[in-house]
Motif scaffolding. Structure first.
Motif, mmCIF file in Angstrom:
data_model
loop_
_atom_site.group_PDB
_atom_site.id
_atom_site.type_symbol
_atom_site.label_atom_id
_atom_site.label_comp_id
_atom_site.label_asym_id
_atom_site.label_seq_id
_atom_site.Cartn_x
_atom_site.Cartn_y
_atom_site.Cartn_z
ATOM 1 N N PRO A 104 0.790 -1.075 -0.053
ATOM 2 C CA PRO A 104 -0.244 -0.082 -0.133
ATOM 3 C C PRO A 104 0.707 1.266 0.242
ATOM 4 C CG PRO A 104 -0.901 -1.495 1.561
ATOM 5 C CD PRO A 104 0.450 -2.260 1.117
ATOM 6 N N LEU A 105 1.902 1.293 0.826
ATOM 7 C CA LEU A 105 2.761 2.392 0.871
ATOM 8 C C LEU A 105 3.119 2.744 -0.503
ATOM 9 C CD1 LEU A 105 4.196 4.855 2.468
ATOM 10 C CD2 LEU A 105 5.793 3.088 2.929
ATOM 11 N N LYS A 106 3.929 1.536 -1.219
ATOM 12 C CA LYS A 106 4.607 1.740 -2.521
ATOM 13 C C LYS A 106 3.550 2.190 -3.585
ATOM 14 C CE LYS A 106 6.671 -1.638 -5.819
ATOM 15 N NZ LYS A 106 6.984 -2.598 -6.129
ATOM 16 N N ASN A 107 2.363 1.649 -3.499
ATOM 17 C CA ASN A 107 1.381 2.183 -4.696
ATOM 18 C C ASN A 107 0.962 3.633 -4.211
ATOM 19 O OD1 ASN A 107 1.268 -0.266 -5.649
ATOM 20 N ND2 ASN A 107 -0.539 -0.996 -4.266
ATOM 21 N N TYR A 108 0.987 4.027 -2.955
ATOM 22 C CA TYR A 108 0.929 5.568 -2.779
ATOM 23 C C TYR A 108 1.864 6.381 -3.167
ATOM 24 C CZ TYR A 108 -0.575 9.703 0.216
ATOM 25 O OH TYR A 108 -1.089 10.874 0.483
ATOM 26 N N PHE A 109 3.070 6.158 -2.746
ATOM 27 C CA PHE A 109 4.229 6.887 -3.296
ATOM 28 C C PHE A 109 4.358 6.946 -4.996
ATOM 29 C CE2 PHE A 109 6.717 6.307 0.827
ATOM 30 C CZ PHE A 109 6.560 7.546 1.311
ATOM 31 N N HIS A 110 4.053 5.718 -5.350
ATOM 32 C CA HIS A 110 4.165 5.770 -6.875
ATOM 33 C C HIS A 110 3.157 6.597 -7.649
ATOM 34 C CE1 HIS A 110 6.653 1.862 -7.561
ATOM 35 N NE2 HIS A 110 7.374 2.933 -6.985
ATOM 36 N N ALA A 111 1.929 6.744 -6.855
ATOM 37 C CA ALA A 111 0.865 7.576 -7.386
ATOM 38 C C ALA A 111 1.304 9.064 -7.339
ATOM 39 C CB ALA A 111 -0.673 7.240 -6.557
ATOM 40 N N LEU A 112 1.824 9.437 -6.038
ATOM 41 C CA LEU A 112 2.310 10.661 -5.719
ATOM 42 C C LEU A 112 3.622 11.132 -6.961
ATOM 43 C CD1 LEU A 112 2.404 10.931 -2.094
ATOM 44 C CD2 LEU A 112 0.546 11.981 -3.232
ATOM 45 N N ILE A 113 4.286 10.208 -7.053
ATOM 46 C CA ILE A 113 5.437 10.430 -7.937
ATOM 47 C C ILE A 113 5.268 10.546 -9.380
ATOM 48 C CG2 ILE A 113 7.601 9.360 -8.876
ATOM 49 C CD1 ILE A 113 7.996 8.268 -5.974
ATOM 50 N N ALA A 114 4.208 9.899 -9.836
ATOM 51 C CA ALA A 114 3.923 9.856 -11.375
ATOM 52 C C ALA A 114 2.777 11.029 -11.363
ATOM 53 C CB ALA A 114 2.800 8.490 -11.509
ATOM 54 N N SER A 115 2.157 11.594 -10.564
ATOM 55 C CA SER A 115 1.405 12.669 -10.892
ATOM 56 C C SER A 115 1.930 14.022 -10.451
ATOM 57 C CB SER A 115 0.140 12.538 -10.047
ATOM 58 O OG SER A 115 0.219 12.552 -8.661
ATOM 59 N N ALA A 116 3.009 14.046 -10.081
ATOM 60 C CA ALA A 116 3.862 15.296 -9.667
ATOM 61 C C ALA A 116 4.071 16.159 -11.083
ATOM 62 C CB ALA A 116 5.359 15.095 -8.924
ATOM 63 N N LYS A 117 4.010 17.419 -11.131
ATOM 64 C CA LYS A 117 4.109 18.401 -12.127
ATOM 65 C C LYS A 117 5.372 18.588 -12.359
ATOM 66 C CE LYS A 117 -0.746 19.747 -11.276
ATOM 67 N NZ LYS A 117 -1.897 20.859 -11.495
ATOM 68 N N SER A 118 6.304 18.368 -11.571
ATOM 69 C CA SER A 118 7.756 18.625 -11.721
ATOM 70 C C SER A 118 8.374 17.425 -10.800
ATOM 71 C CB SER A 118 8.216 19.951 -11.552
ATOM 72 O OG SER A 118 7.796 20.433 -10.369
ATOM 73 N N ARG A 130 11.317 3.528 8.395
ATOM 74 C CA ARG A 130 11.341 2.499 7.239
ATOM 75 C C ARG A 130 11.864 3.405 6.182
ATOM 76 N NH1 ARG A 130 4.575 3.031 6.692
ATOM 77 N NH2 ARG A 130 4.218 5.017 7.941
ATOM 78 N N ILE A 131 13.066 3.956 6.365
ATOM 79 C CA ILE A 131 13.650 4.696 5.310
ATOM 80 C C ILE A 131 14.369 3.425 4.249
ATOM 81 C CG2 ILE A 131 15.654 6.232 4.558
ATOM 82 C CD1 ILE A 131 15.232 7.481 7.248
ATOM 83 N N GLY A 132 14.863 2.422 5.059
ATOM 84 C CA GLY A 132 15.542 1.368 4.291
ATOM 85 C C GLY A 132 14.570 0.475 3.318
ATOM 86 N N ILE A 133 13.502 0.511 4.033
ATOM 87 C CA ILE A 133 12.460 -0.288 3.028
ATOM 88 C C ILE A 133 11.623 0.623 1.955
ATOM 89 C CG2 ILE A 133 9.814 -0.971 3.363
ATOM 90 C CD1 ILE A 133 10.419 -1.844 6.148
ATOM 91 N N ILE A 134 11.647 1.944 2.086
ATOM 92 C CA ILE A 134 11.057 2.983 1.080
ATOM 93 C C ILE A 134 12.492 2.932 -0.029
ATOM 94 C CG2 ILE A 134 10.779 5.244 0.451
ATOM 95 C CD1 ILE A 134 9.482 5.462 3.532
ATOM 96 N N ARG A 135 13.701 2.887 0.313
ATOM 97 C CA ARG A 135 14.676 2.938 -0.702
ATOM 98 C C ARG A 135 14.743 1.587 -1.591
ATOM 99 N NH1 ARG A 135 19.491 6.140 0.013
ATOM 100 N NH2 ARG A 135 19.889 5.050 -1.833
ATOM 101 N N LYS A 136 14.100 0.609 -1.198
ATOM 102 C CA LYS A 136 13.891 -0.603 -1.832
ATOM 103 C C LYS A 136 12.702 -0.328 -2.949
ATOM 104 C CE LYS A 136 16.028 -3.786 1.396
ATOM 105 N NZ LYS A 136 15.811 -5.048 2.644
ATOM 106 N N MET A 137 11.785 0.252 -2.444
ATOM 107 C CA MET A 137 10.427 0.130 -3.173
ATOM 108 C C MET A 137 10.515 1.277 -4.174
ATOM 109 S SD MET A 137 7.611 1.634 -0.577
ATOM 110 C CE MET A 137 7.535 0.190 0.696
ATOM 111 N N VAL A 138 11.106 2.578 -3.932
ATOM 112 C CA VAL A 138 11.212 3.522 -4.679
ATOM 113 C C VAL A 138 12.808 4.353 -4.934
ATOM 114 C CG1 VAL A 138 10.362 6.033 -4.873
ATOM 115 C CG2 VAL A 138 8.826 4.317 -3.787
ATOM 116 N N VAL A 139 13.160 4.175 -6.331
ATOM 117 C CA VAL A 139 14.312 4.884 -6.484
ATOM 118 C C VAL A 139 14.511 6.390 -6.275
ATOM 119 C CG1 VAL A 139 16.043 5.117 -8.179
ATOM 120 C CG2 VAL A 139 14.973 2.992 -8.155
ATOM 121 N N GLY A 140 15.318 6.980 -5.623
ATOM 122 C CA GLY A 140 15.411 8.233 -5.264
ATOM 123 C C GLY A 140 16.473 8.721 -4.176
ATOM 124 N N THR A 141 16.529 9.796 -4.132
ATOM 125 C CA THR A 141 17.516 10.410 -3.013
ATOM 126 C C THR A 141 16.956 10.740 -1.749
ATOM 127 O OG1 THR A 141 18.681 11.611 -4.839
ATOM 128 C CG2 THR A 141 18.914 12.386 -2.644
#
Length: 421
Positions: A104-118, A130-141
């Motif tokens: 669910p968290l992965k799907n939510y972040f992907h929705a936010l990232i995909a819809s961002a206007k920049s 859960r920073i380590g977990i988020i790193r595995k599900m979303v490529v980012g800084t």
């Protein structure tokens, strides 16, 4: 995905200057699309009413945040259609430690990232474990923002929300051993409801003593700092960012090297307190107990020593030259009164809740007593009915016997008539 297109995550606990950092990204000429606390419960309750997100402004919340030209959740409200169907309650606090399904968290972040206007920036105060977990599900800084815990904890006193939110964190599901020990240490009783506001209100009405309140916060602070150290690309200390232009320049250079350009922190200023001997005694005693709990929960001495050393390295300076002036005496007295009030109020509310619980138990017992009496009455009525039935049967038996006697008398009379002939 190019580094310059990847999302940027800013992780921190509350009252660490995250709103300032968020504003620094929002005003950047690089044109970032920053989401302010998208895992906030306000977002969850705005799924069907996105216009309510515009009510959250720097003026309306009165949290001493920097002025924001737009509402807190402006960017989130603008892309509401993309995320309204994927934000689930358990993302917010129930799975704070990322020990259940993270889909669910992965799907939510992907929705936010995909819809961002920049280029998206996600600033969040509910992801520090859960920073380590988020790193595995979303490529980012990933950036970890932190502040000295004494000032941060005192800053919590601006309202009831932050202490209650910490209790909601340790109330999460499938918590690690350190949180189980912490629950036992502060006599935390779990409370779960489908409504987050009910959960928050429950814990707002059950505050902890000053010592236990700081213990809960400090352990969460340690866990967040360790998670940031292990998994973030850059650690940013807001105190140093505020007081050192050299540190400020170093951070901006590090951000540039990470592909995060044009973020200006030159106007950073976060309040820092003056602390004295008795302040240090209060905090150090609680922190020593926190370190013991960490060791008891499986953290190595090396890890705990690292936490202690970095804690000391960035600790607020003591000001012995101010120990005896009038302003200092007033400040020390005010802190002492505040700590005593927090502890006294927590005890008073705990006693009231215990009194209510005792009354509730008495009411339950009285209801049970009434039910028992009702059952006795029913049984007595049944006994009376049984006796009445026995009496009817006995009357019938007597009538039958009387009839038999009459018949016998008739039979004797008939015999006597026959004999007389």
């Amino acid at each position: 995905m190019r580094t310059t297109d990847q999302p940027i995550f800013i992780h921190s606990l509350w009252r660490a200057g995250s709103t300032y950092v968020f504003q620094a990204f929002r005003r950047s000429p690089a044109g970032y699309w920053p989401y302010q606390e998208p895992i906030h419960e306000a977002a969850f309750y705005a799924k069907d009413n996105p216009d309510s997100l515009t009510d959250f402004t720097s003026e309306s919340l009165q949290l001493r945040h920097p002025h924001l030209d737009l509402p807190y959740f402006y960017e989130l409200q603008q892309v509401h259609a993309a995320w309204r169907g994927v934000l689930e309650k358990r993302i917010i606090y129930d799975d704070y430690f990322g020990t259940t399904s993270n889909e669910p968290l992965k799907n939510y972040f992907h929705a936010l990232i995909a819809s961002a206007k920049s280029r998206p920036v996600i600033q969040e105060c509910r992801t520090t474990s859960r920073i380590g977990i988020i790193r595995k599900m979303v490529v980012g800084t990933h950036l970890y923002l932190w502040r000295n815990p004494w000032d941060q904890w005192w800053s919590f006193k601006i309202g009831e929300y932050f202490n209650a939110a910490c209790l909601l964190i340790i109330n999460a599901q499938n918590v690690p051993p350190i949180i189980l020990r912490l629950r036992e240490e502060v006599s935390h009783e779990e409370f779960h409801d489908d409504n987050i506001n009910e959960e928050l209100e429950h814990f707002q009405q059950r505050p902890l003593s000053a010592e236990h309140s700081y213990l809960v916060f400090y352990i969460l602070w340690c866990l967040g700092l360790l998670e940031g150290h292990l998994h973030a690309d850059l650690m940013i200390n807001i105190d140093c960012l505020s007081e050192s232009s050299a540190y400020n320049q170093d951070i901006e250079a590090c951000l540039n090297s990470l592909g995060v350009p044009e973020v200006d922190f030159s106007d950073c200023h976060i309040p820092q307190g003056h602390y004295f001997k008795e302040d240090c005694a209060f905090f150090n005693q609680v922190e020593d107990r926190a370190h013991e709990l960490l060791l008891m929960s499986g953290y190595t001495e090396e890890i705990v020593d690292w936490l202690i050393n970095i804690r000391r390295k960035y600790a607020p300076l003591r000001t012995p030259d101010m120990e005896n002036n009038r302003l200092t005496r007033d400040l020390k007295r005010a802190r002492r009164i505040a700590l005593r009030y927090e502890t006294t109020e927590a005890g008073r509310l705990q006693n009231l809740h215990q009194a209510v619980a005792d009354r509730d138990k008495q009411i339950v017992n009285l209801h049970q007593a009434v039910a028992d009496r009702d059952k006795q009455i029913v049984n007595l009525h049944q006994a009376v009915a049984d006796r009445d039935k026995q009496i009817v049967n006995l009357h019938q038996a007597v009538a039958d016997r009387d009839k038999q006697i009459v018949n016998l008398h008739q039979a004797v009379a008939d015999r006597d008539r026959r004999l007389s002939r």
